[in-house]
Design a protein around this motif. Structure first.
Motif, short mmCIF file in Angstrom:
data_model
loop_
_atom_site.label_atom_id
_atom_site.label_comp_id
_atom_site.label_asym_id
_atom_site.label_seq_id
_atom_site.Cartn_x
_atom_site.Cartn_y
_atom_site.Cartn_z
N HIS A 122 0.83 -1.21 0.00
CA HIS A 122 0.00 0.00 0.00
C HIS A 122 0.86 1.25 0.00
N LEU A 148 0.31 2.02 7.00
CA LEU A 148 -0.41 1.60 5.79
C LEU A 148 -1.41 2.68 5.35
N SER A 149 -2.27 3.08 6.30
CA SER A 149 -3.36 3.97 5.89
C SER A 149 -2.86 5.38 5.59
N VAL A 150 -1.88 5.85 6.37
CA VAL A 150 -1.39 7.21 6.14
C VAL A 150 -0.65 7.31 4.81
N PHE A 190 -0.97 5.32 2.21
CA PHE A 190 -1.90 5.15 1.10
C PHE A 190 -2.74 6.40 0.91
N GLY A 191 -3.16 7.01 2.04
CA GLY A 191 -3.90 8.27 1.95
C GLY A 191 -3.08 9.34 1.25
N GLY A 192 -1.79 9.42 1.61
CA GLY A 192 -0.90 10.37 0.94
C GLY A 192 -0.85 10.10 -0.55
N LEU A 241 -3.19 8.74 -2.37
CA LEU A 241 -4.46 9.18 -2.98
C LEU A 241 -4.45 10.67 -3.22
N VAL A 242 -3.95 11.42 -2.23
CA VAL A 242 -3.88 12.87 -2.37
C VAL A 242 -3.04 13.23 -3.59
N THR A 262 -4.83 12.37 -6.92
CA THR A 262 -5.87 13.32 -7.32
C THR A 262 -5.24 14.64 -7.75
N LYS A 309 -5.14 16.52 -11.93
CA LYS A 309 -5.49 17.88 -12.32
C LYS A 309 -4.48 18.47 -13.30
N ASP A 319 -3.17 4.84 -11.66
CA ASP A 319 -3.74 4.12 -10.52
C ASP A 319 -3.85 2.62 -10.81
N LYS A 320 -3.99 2.28 -12.11
CA LYS A 320 -4.05 0.86 -12.46
C LYS A 320 -2.73 0.18 -12.12
N PHE A 363 -2.93 -1.35 -8.73
CA PHE A 363 -3.92 -2.39 -8.51
C PHE A 363 -3.64 -3.63 -9.34
#
Lengths: 375, 377
Positions: free
Chosen positions: B48, B103-105, B107-109, B111-112, B115, B119, B129-130, B133
């Motif tokens: 992640h 893991l979550s932090v 992965f959150g970073g 995602l930021v 996104t 732009k 992103d593929k 995954f």
């Protein structure tokens, strides 16, 4: 209510709802179970979806919750065989259930909107579009109500069974001896985790559920030793993370869930570094102080021990003592300078000597140490 | 058969299955150490945590070059491992909580950053992103080469540091006392784990990579107590699941590759924990039944022994209704008692006369007298 406000409200509710069971998960060393559950509930949703064929059915929540609890159960079965360690068991069970879910989706749901990405990532920005309308009256976003109910369930569960949860968490043997049925409490807690994950992942995505369940509780864990305080602090920290994360996301126009996870990391890091008792600054300073104190005492004992020896000039000599203590020269010089400043030792004819005060201090600290060995 | 025909005729499937099998070998080898060191879930965290690394690498160079993205992922993975270690070492927070947070932090970073990238007006960014995954079906020949080269380096490192890896996995304190720094070796292991996960991301994806790391090692552990055999077996299991998983996914319509590999490897785990000799559940069951039988026989014989020494004639026979063991495991039914007596007769410890009257033999008396627990007085 404006959508912006609604999003923040939903996020705060989710954060608080997650941090309540999260506190117990962290204390019971089951943090990674959230990772497993947040992924496997997909299987429950998929299976129930193919039975009822309705994405809004309440059975989806029930099915997903059951699969969440099933995950915990399977992990425990594997672990109880004594053939697989608990972390490995998690690492086997959750990819398997998740894979089954993905296979079902890709085989049968080609035309249905059941996107694995949206399950994992969630999209908080869309949450306000899903309205709860009763008798034609719009009374707010659906997630506010669904998560609100889950929050109340969690709060009631912990409120009613606080004593049982506390004992089962810190001393499950005692809990069993007192007749509190630790297994029942354990599965009660797991059901609560599972329901929360199911309710929250639609709104915020599973990764944020993990962040909300683990981050605020461990942040609070560094700030308090009291279980009740830990629950309150972690709820507060969770709410703060949600709001901070949203504001940042709105400011630079990026993923809301991601920003909230980042905010979780940020508040944790701040507390991890600066917490008064357990922050890394305090811990390192304490370790340094202990090192210096230990070294100073060892030096003083050495001087006292060889005081008046015929070899005193060699053992306690300014230029030779570091050989006898086996220390680095620089380190020794620092300690000697410190002790000289405190007027505990003086230098006479190139030999280190204790002052009158220093001797008293040395003997009393020696006696302190010896008396601490006596039982 | 149909599947095999497809396999030998379809170039893409050959490439994909080759890549998956290679990956299975590498993750089996290094995963064995992760399993033994109780770091099974580290793989999940690293996979992640790779996301922000990939996104940052792309932001810096603005092209979607696999190797550069992989290097970004590698650095992020190492940072995540380091963060887990620091939290674990310098606070009272437990290892698993540290894993969950990192893991979550991370992965959150990621995602930021993703996104944010979306732009920027840059046509290259599509499909970034593929990347994380995983889509095994899009594997190209050069991706297989990447797996091959990195995998060869990883396996070479494992062989080079074999002794050190072995000792640190089982007894880090002992290794420190020998002058082998467990800290440095742990770092090497973490680095190898990170590298193997990163090359696996594209093939099986972020979630399923953790299974590839854990499952072959867990399966192999059941068959042996020797590290070298375990690592070898794990690599074989990894290769089999990569190969078979790909073939299954290509012969069944709309069957995704990653999940299909995970199913195969899970079946291997299930078979291993059930049937592996000595450790397996079936063997354990057989052993337990054997020892239950032994205990039952001993109890019946003991009962006969006691009847014998309380009688004038030790070889006097007793009707079956008298020979009631105090507590026969599994009940006191006469039928069971009879079968136990017959088994004892086969061993020559008891004899029967006049239909259903039993007595203990010389051998039986000796057996009890020489038994370490049963003999008394």
């Amino acid at each position: 209510m404006s959508p912006q406000l609604e999003i923040q409200l939903i996020a705060v509710i989710v954060a608080v709802a997650c941090s309540i069971p999260g506190v117990f998960l962290v204390l019971r060393k089951m943090a990674m179970m959230t990772d497993a559950i947040t992924h496997t509930i997909l299987l429950g949703i998929v299976v129930v979806f193919f039975i009822v064929e309705d994405l809004n059915s309440p059975f989806l929540i029930i099915g997903a919750t059951l699969v969440g609890v099933l995950t915990v159960y399977l992990v425990e079965i594997l672990n109880k065989t004594d053939l697989v360690a608990e972390d490995s068991a998690i690492g086997i069970v959750f990819p398997l259930l998740f894979s089954i879910a993905i296979i079902i989706i890709s085989k049968y749901a080609g035309s249905v909107h059941l996107d694995t990405d949206s399950v994992l990532l969630g999209e908080l920005a869309f949450a306000p579009f899903d309205r709860l309308i009763i008798n034609g009256l719009d009374i707010g976003a659906k997630s506010i109500y669904s998560m609100g109910i889950i929050l109340i369930i969690n709060a009631l569960f912990v409120g009613f069974f606080f004593k049982e949860l506390k004992i089962a968490t810190f001393d499950s043997g005692l809990a069993a001896a007192l007749g509190f049925a630790p297994t029942l409490i354990h599965y009660g807690l797991m059901t609560s985790v599972s329901i929360t994950a199911v309710g929250a992942f639609q709104a915020v995505g599973s990764i944020l559920v993990i962040a909300f369940m683990v981050g605020p509780p461990i942040t609070a864990y560094l700030l308090t030793d009291d279980l009740k305080n830990m629950l309150f602090i972690s709820s507060g920290v969770g709410a703060l993370n949600a709001i901070l994360g949203y504001q940042f996301a709105a400011l630079v126009d990026v993923s809301i869930a991601g920003s909230m996870a980042l905010a979780t990391g940020l508040t944790f890091t701040l507390v991890f570094v600066f917490a008064p008792e357990r922050g890394i600054v305090t811990v390192l300073r304490r370790r340094k102080l202990q090192t210096v104190d230990f070294a100073a005492k060892s030096l003083l004992f050495h001087i006292l021990n060889h005081e008046g020896d015929e070899n005193e000039w060699l053992e306690n000599g300014v230029d030779t003592i570091y050989n006898h203590l086996n220390w680095k020269r620089d380190f020794l010089d620092d300690i000697v300078a410190k002790l000289k400043r405190e007027k505990i030792i003086v230098e006479k004819e190139n030999i280190l000597k204790l002052t009158e005060e220093g001797r008293k201090y040395t003997i009393s600290s020696y006696e302190d140490i010896v008396s601490s060995f006596k039982i | 058969m149909e599947a095999l025909k497809i396999f030998f005729s379809d170039y893409t499937i050959q490439i994909v299955s080759m890549g998956s099998a290679l990956l299975g070998i590498v993750s089996g080898v290094i995963g064995s150490f992760a399993v033994l060191r109780k770091q099974s879930l580290l793989g999940d965290v690293i996979s992640h945590a790779a996301l922000p690394g990939i996104a940052l690498a792309f932001l810096l160079v603005q092209i979607k070059d696999t190797n550069i993205l992989l290097i970004g992922a590698l650095i992020a993975g190492l940072l995540a491992t380091g963060a887990v270690r620091v939290i674990d070492k310098y606070s009272r927070i437990k290892f698993d909580s540290a894993l969950g947070l990192v893991l979550s932090v991370f992965f959150g970073g990621g995602l930021v950053l993703l996104t944010y990238i979306q732009k920027i007006p840059n046509a290259n960014q599509a499909g970034l992103d593929k990347f994380i995954f995983g889509q095994a079906s899009t594997l190209l020949k050069k991706d297989v080469y990447t797996v091959l080269i990195v995998g060869a380096i990883i396996i070479f490192m494992v062989l080079l540091f074999w002794k050190e890896l072995k000792i640190v996995s089982f007894d880090p304190e002992f290794s420190d006392s020998l002058g082998i720094s467990s800290k440095k070796v742990s770092f090497i292991i973490s680095g190898l784990i990170v590298a193997s996960i990163i090359i696996g991301l594209q093939t099986v994806g972020v979630i399923l990579m953790s299974a590839m790391l854990v499952a072959p090692g867990v399966a192999a552990r059941q068959w042996t107590d020797k590290l070298s055999i375990m690592v070898l077996l794990a690599s074989v299991f990894g290769a089999i699941s990569g190969l078979v998983g790909t073939i299954i996914s290509s012969s069944i319509q709309s069957m995704p590759t990653g999940p299909s590999i995970v199913i195969v490897v899970s079946v291997i785990v299930l078979i291993s924990i059930s049937f592996a000799p000595n450790r397996g559940l079936v063997w354990r069951q057989i052993r337990e039944m054997d020892s239950a039988k032994q205990i039952n026989e001993d109890k019946v014989l003991k009962s006969l022994y006691e009847l014998a020494i309380n009688h004038k004639d030790p070889y006097h026979s007793h009707p079956i209704s008298v020979i009631k063991p105090i507590k026969t495991k599994g009940g006191k039914k006469t039928k069971q008692l009879e079968s136990i007596l017959l088994a004892l007769k086969k061993d020559g410890y008891v004899e029967v006369e006049g239909g259903n009257n039993w007595f203990i033999t010389r051998d039986g008396l000796d057996y009890i007298n020489n038994h370490p627990i049963l003999k008394e007085e």
